[in-house]
Write a protein that holds these residues in place. Structure first.
Motif, PDB file in Angstrom:
ATOM      1  N   GLY A 185       0.768  -1.193  -0.007  1.00  0.00           N
ATOM      2  CA  GLY A 185      -0.085  -0.031   0.076  1.00  0.00           C
ATOM      3  C   GLY A 185       0.887   1.033   0.056  1.00  0.00           C
ATOM      4  O   GLY A 185       0.463   2.347  -0.128  1.00  0.00           O
ATOM      5  N   ALA A 186       2.047   1.289   0.438  1.00  0.00           N
ATOM      6  CA  ALA A 186       2.949   2.227   0.559  1.00  0.00           C
ATOM      7  C   ALA A 186       4.096   2.179  -0.676  1.00  0.00           C
ATOM      8  O   ALA A 186       4.214   1.445  -1.061  1.00  0.00           O
ATOM      9  CB  ALA A 186       3.575   2.608   1.817  1.00  0.00           C
ATOM     10  N   ASP A 187       4.638   3.596  -1.181  1.00  0.00           N
ATOM     11  CA  ASP A 187       5.605   3.555  -1.989  1.00  0.00           C
ATOM     12  C   ASP A 187       6.728   3.331  -1.377  1.00  0.00           C
ATOM     13  O   ASP A 187       7.651   2.469  -2.060  1.00  0.00           O
ATOM     14  CB  ASP A 187       5.519   5.057  -2.402  1.00  0.00           C
ATOM     15  N   VAL A 188       7.045   3.594  -0.357  1.00  0.00           N
ATOM     16  CA  VAL A 188       8.329   3.254   0.526  1.00  0.00           C
ATOM     17  C   VAL A 188       8.103   2.823   1.987  1.00  0.00           C
ATOM     18  O   VAL A 188       7.290   3.533   2.494  1.00  0.00           O
ATOM     19  CB  VAL A 188       9.290   4.462   0.476  1.00  0.00           C
ATOM     20  N   ARG A 398      16.061  10.654   1.224  1.00  0.00           N
ATOM     21  CA  ARG A 398      16.251   9.775   0.279  1.00  0.00           C
ATOM     22  C   ARG A 398      14.975   9.016   0.278  1.00  0.00           C
ATOM     23  O   ARG A 398      14.246   8.757  -0.801  1.00  0.00           O
ATOM     24  CB  ARG A 398      17.252   8.762   0.734  1.00  0.00           C
ATOM     25  N   ALA A 399      14.272   8.551   1.321  1.00  0.00           N
ATOM     26  CA  ALA A 399      12.908   7.924   1.141  1.00  0.00           C
ATOM     27  C   ALA A 399      11.706   8.758   0.703  1.00  0.00           C
ATOM     28  O   ALA A 399      10.973   8.309  -0.112  1.00  0.00           O
ATOM     29  CB  ALA A 399      12.483   7.605   2.747  1.00  0.00           C
ATOM     30  N   VAL A 400      11.984  10.135   0.891  1.00  0.00           N
ATOM     31  CA  VAL A 400      11.114  11.090   0.007  1.00  0.00           C
ATOM     32  C   VAL A 400      11.193  11.023  -1.345  1.00  0.00           C
ATOM     33  O   VAL A 400      10.092  10.918  -2.150  1.00  0.00           O
ATOM     34  CB  VAL A 400      10.975  12.488   0.626  1.00  0.00           C
ATOM     35  N   ASP A 401      12.278  10.900  -1.754  1.00  0.00           N
ATOM     36  CA  ASP A 401      12.866  11.152  -3.394  1.00  0.00           C
ATOM     37  C   ASP A 401      12.254   9.606  -3.709  1.00  0.00           C
ATOM     38  O   ASP A 401      11.778   9.993  -5.068  1.00  0.00           O
ATOM     39  CB  ASP A 401      14.400  11.268  -3.438  1.00  0.00           C
ATOM     40  N   ARG A 402      12.523   8.639  -3.111  1.00  0.00           N
ATOM     41  CA  ARG A 402      11.931   7.269  -3.658  1.00  0.00           C
ATOM     42  C   ARG A 402      10.421   7.493  -3.850  1.00  0.00           C
ATOM     43  O   ARG A 402       9.828   6.852  -4.688  1.00  0.00           O
ATOM     44  CB  ARG A 402      12.398   6.117  -2.827  1.00  0.00           C
ATOM     45  N   ALA A 403       9.601   7.784  -2.712  1.00  0.00           N
ATOM     46  CA  ALA A 403       8.419   7.942  -2.747  1.00  0.00           C
ATOM     47  C   ALA A 403       7.625   8.644  -3.833  1.00  0.00           C
ATOM     48  O   ALA A 403       6.951   8.313  -4.637  1.00  0.00           O
ATOM     49  CB  ALA A 403       7.722   8.446  -1.432  1.00  0.00           C
TER      50      ALA A 403
END
Length: 408
Positions: A185-188, A398-403
């Motif tokens: 359900g989540a991107d990251v 990094r987590a935000v960029d990946r999401a």
């Protein structure tokens, strides 16, 4: 480009305990990327205004719902809630409250990202906002429950009856399903340590480490200078009313300390942090001091020759160990206690897992102060390089960029 971010949390970031510390650090990192709103679902049900230095643009409080199965509920409703399980019932009731109160508050705001603090919070609020998402799993609840079973206890240290054992296995299976749901359900997904990330095995995952900031810039050096010869002191600190900490405190007082006292008869054991009747009762043992909640742990760290973390049940990573590292206090821990931190036994801390081995390590470090200081210095270097808020902020970015790129 500045982002508009919604942070959804089950605890207030300004509360004075470990989980709030992680939330506060992540909120600060997100605020460096844009404007942050907070939807908070407090366990205690209290509506509190954020402090003046809050990083949040707007805050909405929707207390988690813990309605008892009382006479106001029909027999059919009570049976249905029992069959669904306590967790499912709590999530369902809280989600109902969120769906009633949050839409008007959210109306007209377009979010670029939603960051959820823990999976159950995501279950309570998912679908409210259509935007890329990150779930901070932090630690794995099924691992925590399995560790209670491994020492012959039920959740929160209760007696392990046949019914509770069955319930524990059902809860472990339920949490594993939730982990899979969250990954889909989540991107990251974000974890606090490498161990939990590897256990989960989901590709859309990374680590945002736990961090600690001393109350003053030179807190670690100050503690090292003030600590000197005197009555040898073992410190175990934290929210001691939390069941895994209470279990560790009892083991330290009743099992480990008496063996250390054979070599150091004037040994003092200091239990510092939010207490409970169970912890207060440990204060009746010889040489044990229980402080209760304290405004700052720094004075107690200055009194300590060793921080001992004899945890048998834990998940994620221990901020209490990072706290000791930052203040240059040598640490003795179990393998479970030190899990998730990139430490090596004998180099950054002493690691042992039996009563006798933990006591022997304490005796060794109390007897060889030069070795203890050298180990504490190496541990301080590890904290300084890997567990300051700036390191977490890098990983949050990094987590935000990946999401925002769809989890890639």
């Amino acid at each position: 480009m500045a982002l508009r971010i919604l942070l959804v949390s089950g605890i207030r970031p300004w509360d004075p305990f470990g989980g709030a510390m992680r939330t506060k650090v992540i909120a600060g990192a997100l605020a460096g990327l844009g404007t942050v709103d907070l939807l908070v679902l407090p366990l205690d049900g209290k509506h509190e205004e954020p402090p003046a230095d809050s990083v949040f643009d707007r805050v909405l409080t929707v207390p988690q719902e813990f309605s008892p199965l009382d006479q106001d509920r029909s027999p059919a409703r009570r049976v249905a809630e029992f069959l669904r399980g306590t967790l499912a019932a709590q999530i369902g009731r809280t989600r109902g409250a969120v769906l009633e109160k949050a839409p008007d508050w959210l109306a007209g705001t377009r979010y670029d990202l939603v960051w959820y603090m823990r999976e159950h919070v995501w279950l309570m609020t998912r679908g409210l906002v259509c935007a890329p998402s990150v779930i901070d799993v932090d630690d794995l609840r099924d691992v925590l429950l399995a560790r209670w079973l491994s020492i012959g206890k039920a959740d929160r240290g209760m007696e392990l009856t046949p019914v509770r054992r069955l319930d524990m296995h059902r809860a472990i299976a339920r949490w594993r399903r939730i982990h899979r749901q969250a990954a889909q359900g989540a991107d990251v997904l974000v974890y606090s340590g490498q161990g939990d990330l590897l256990r989960s095995g989901f590709p859309n995952s990374l680590v945002v480490p736990n961090t600690y900031t001393p109350p003053s810039a030179d807190g670690g050096a100050e503690a090292a200078e003030e600590r000197g010869p005197g009555r040898p002191t073992l410190l175990f600190q934290g929210v001691l009313s939390y069941a895994p900490n209470a279990d560790a405190a009892a083991w330290l007082v009743k099992g480990i300390a008496p063996l250390v006292r054979e070599q150091f008869p004037d040994l003092r054991v200091l239990l510092a942090g939010q207490s409970s009747p169970r912890i207060d009762a440990l204060g009746r043992f010889p040489g044990v001091e229980v402080t209760g909640a304290v405004p700052s742990m720094a004075p107690h760290l200055r009194r300590a020759d060793l921080v001992v973390a004899p945890l048998r049940v834990a998940g994620g990573t221990r901020i209490k160990i990072l706290e000791a590292f930052a203040h240059r206090v040598p640490v003795v821990s179990t393998t479970v206690g030190a899990e998730g931190l990139e430490v090596r036994s004998g180099e950054h801390c002493g690691i042992a897992d039996t009563t006798e081995a933990i006591a022997d390590e304490c005796v060794r470090l109390l007897s060889d102060r030069a070795a203890a200081r050298a180990m504490a210095d190496r541990a301080h270097g590890l904290w300084d390089s890997s567990h300051r808020p700036e390191k977490a902020a890098e990983q949050v970015g990094r987590a935000v960029d990946r999401a925002l790129s769809g989890g890639r």
